[in-house]
Design an enzyme around this catalytic site. Structure first.
Site: not given
Ligand SMILES: Cc1ncc(COP(=O)(O)O)c(C=O)c1O
Lengths: 150, 413
Positions: B210, B233, B130, B207, B371
């Protein structure tokens, strides 16, 4: 379904399937790139302007049906017009999509472009329809940098 | 399949009742919410936890001698304990409350990693990250002269492990990778990937944004050094999340932001910092958010990951079959290990148009690059349509999606 037919009118679907004036213009003397960060659509508009008249125009790029059809119909509408007329069309088009109702005179100036009037009911899609117009506007102002819809 | 579920299996129809927002219509049809990878909906118990805090326990934390403030502090620290247990941390102090995964990654980049990298050093990510696990590292690279390396993926959307192993070099100072891909649904073999990095003494951040809504997480078993999650999430409030960090690492790290709460004493000449985790929590945090976050974690635990896994696997199979049956659809991301996320493109129809038509059918679905623009480039597509399922999605939701996709084909015949 009725609502969808307002948006995806036959003319739009047709121009999406077979866009007119697509491809690079060899003798262009003005161009600009448009970008819609929301959907990632990129669009290049090429112009050949002589004696203040848009002698030729084309576009390149891929996008959704609304943005492709809008670019295609725009090239048809603008070809042969003066720079001032093209700009006026941009204004009326923009108005039609962002204001509740376009005035009668505006609509007549827009001709075929009124098929996009249904787009104003889809706020998320207005930028798709206006991307090509923002881009030509930038090209007419001989800005050669990228414009975005944001 | 028997629609009446037994006690041992998850009943999505019943769970759907827990989510007030799902009890509405959209364009005259029952709302079918399939954008869970973007953000999930909130069960009543989470909404209640947040509003009860404001209605009964609200005060600032760590600051008052009075009863209300102590209650608020206690509730906030209890939430930390719940989250620690939820992800298998060995102690609550290993949990830092942050705004979300994005902030967690930025925090680690600017404290732990920044103090350890220099020009020519390498930071390794995967090709399915992401943007929030790419850009913080690019910023760090600009600041330090370090270089970002990318472990490639195959056509199915799986990290190529041999290539990953080769990228782990003497110069690699940090690995940051996603547990689950938001755009492809791929579950990475992170235990193995962490072990490979650790063989070379390279610390690893996962990370987990998800992963949490779909898979049990145990940071102690994984052995990762950092793990980031977002509350929103996993059925919790927006604006809060957690960074897990191994205690000894957190203890060695410089602070992230300066301000109140993160200090022990301040004079104009000298400031001493508070202990871990408070050292990393400058300013008044999202107290109610942390409490709602803990309620969400508890909600998942009460359902049970075993049931969740079995149900979502069934739903993913069902949805994959339903979409595969439509000839114009190509699924992007066909890894052997996946969560219930289905990205796809429709032949001859731009994802944006698909999204608008589905919306008219009451189906909320994400279209775009999610993203993760580098993934779109990898597959040479501008965007995808993404259906991401959660525990309250039903086979009927999948049927509605498949049915509506057929009307997309009709419009664009
Ligand atoms: C794999 C992944 N990492 C990071 C994020 C970022 O999360 P947040 O916007 O809650 O900080 C997302 C959110 O779409 C994501 O899907």
């Amino acid at each position: 379904m009725d609502d969808l037919q307002d948006l995806y009118q036959q003319l739009i679907l047709d121009h999406n399937k077979s866009p007119r004036n697509q491809g690079k213009l060899v003798d262009s003397n003005r161009q600009a790139q448009g970008y819609n960060p929301l959907c990632g659509d990129k669009l290049q508009v090429y112009l050949h302007v002589e004696d203040d008249i848009v002698k030729d125009i084309s576009f390149e790029g891929s996008g959704c049906a609304i943005s492709t059809a809008s670019a295609s119909l725009m090239t048809q509408s603008v070809k042969g017009k003066t720079v001032a007329q093209a700009r006026a069309m941009f204004d009326s088009f923009h108005q039609m999509l962002t204001e509740d109702s376009a005035s009668e005179s505006d609509e007549s100036a827009l001709g075929k472009l009124v098929v996009f009037s249904g787009v104003c009911k889809y706020p998320a899609r207005v930028k798709c329809a206006t991307l090509a117009w923002h881009t030509i506007n930038a090209a007419l102002g001989d800005a050669s940098e990228q414009v975005t819809t944001e | 399949m028997n629609p009446v579920s037994s006690a041992s299996s998850l009943d999505p129809h019943r769970l759907k009742q827990d989510f007030p927002v799902l009890q509405q219509e959209s364009h005259g049809r029952p709302l079918v919410y399939l954008d869970n990878a973007n953000t999930s909906q909130k069960p009543q118990c989470v909404i209640d936890a947040v509003s009860n805090f404001y209605a009964h326990n609200n005060a600032n934390i760590h600051r008052g001698v009075y009863d209300l403030s102590m209650r608020a502090t206690q509730a906030h620290e209890n939430a930390r304990g719940t989250i620690a247990k939820f992800i298998g941390a060995s102690r609550p102090e290993e949990i830092i409350f942050v705004r979300g995964t994005t902030e967690a990654i930025n925090l680690v980049a600017q404290t732990f990693v920044r103090s350890r990298v220099g020009a020519g050093d390498e930071i390794l990510v995967t090709a399915m990250e992401h943007h929030s696990n790419i850009v913080p590292w690019q910023i760090l690279c600009e600041q330090t002269g370090a270089v970002l390396q990318v472990a490639p993926i195959n056509d199915a959307g799986e990290v190529i492990l041999d290539a990953y192993r080769e990228k782990l070099s003497e110069k690699t100072k940090f690995v940051a990778m996603t547990h689950v891909s938001n755009a492809l649904g791929t579950v990475n073999p992170i235990a193995q990937m962490i072990a490979l990095a650790h063989e070379k003494n390279i610390p690893v951040l996962i990370d987990g944004a998800q992963a949490a809504p779909h898979l049990p997480i145990n940071v102690s078993e994984l052995g990762c050094d950092f793990y980031a999650v977002s509350s929103h999430k996993m059925f919790g409030p927006t604006g809060v999340g957690a960074l897990y960090g191994r205690f000894d690492l957190l203890d060695s790290m410089p602070p992230y932001q300066g301000g109140g709460d993160m200090i022990r004493s301040v004079t104009f000449e000298h400031t001493t910092y508070n202990d871990v985790p408070y050292k990393f929590e400058a300013g008044t945090p999202h107290i109610a958010g942390a409490i709602g976050f803990a309620a969400a974690a508890q909600y998942i635990v009460d359902i049970g990951y075993d049931k969740l896994l079995a149900y979502e696997e069934m739903l993913l199979d069902y949805a994959t079959q339903a979409l595969t049956a439509i000839p114009e659809i190509r699924i992007i991301g066909t890894a052997a290990e996946k969560v219930s996320v289905l990205s796809f493109v429709v032949d001859g129809v731009h994802p944006h148009d698909v999204g608008t038509i589905l919306d008219q059918k009451g189906i909320a679905i994400r279209t775009g690059h999610h993203c993760a623009q580098p993934i779109m480039d990898r597959y040479d597509i501008p965007a995808t349509v993404r259906a991401s399922f959660a525990l309250y999605n039903t086979k009927e939701d999948v049927d509605a999606l498949a049915e509506s996709l057929k009307s997309v084909m009709e419009v664009f015949r």
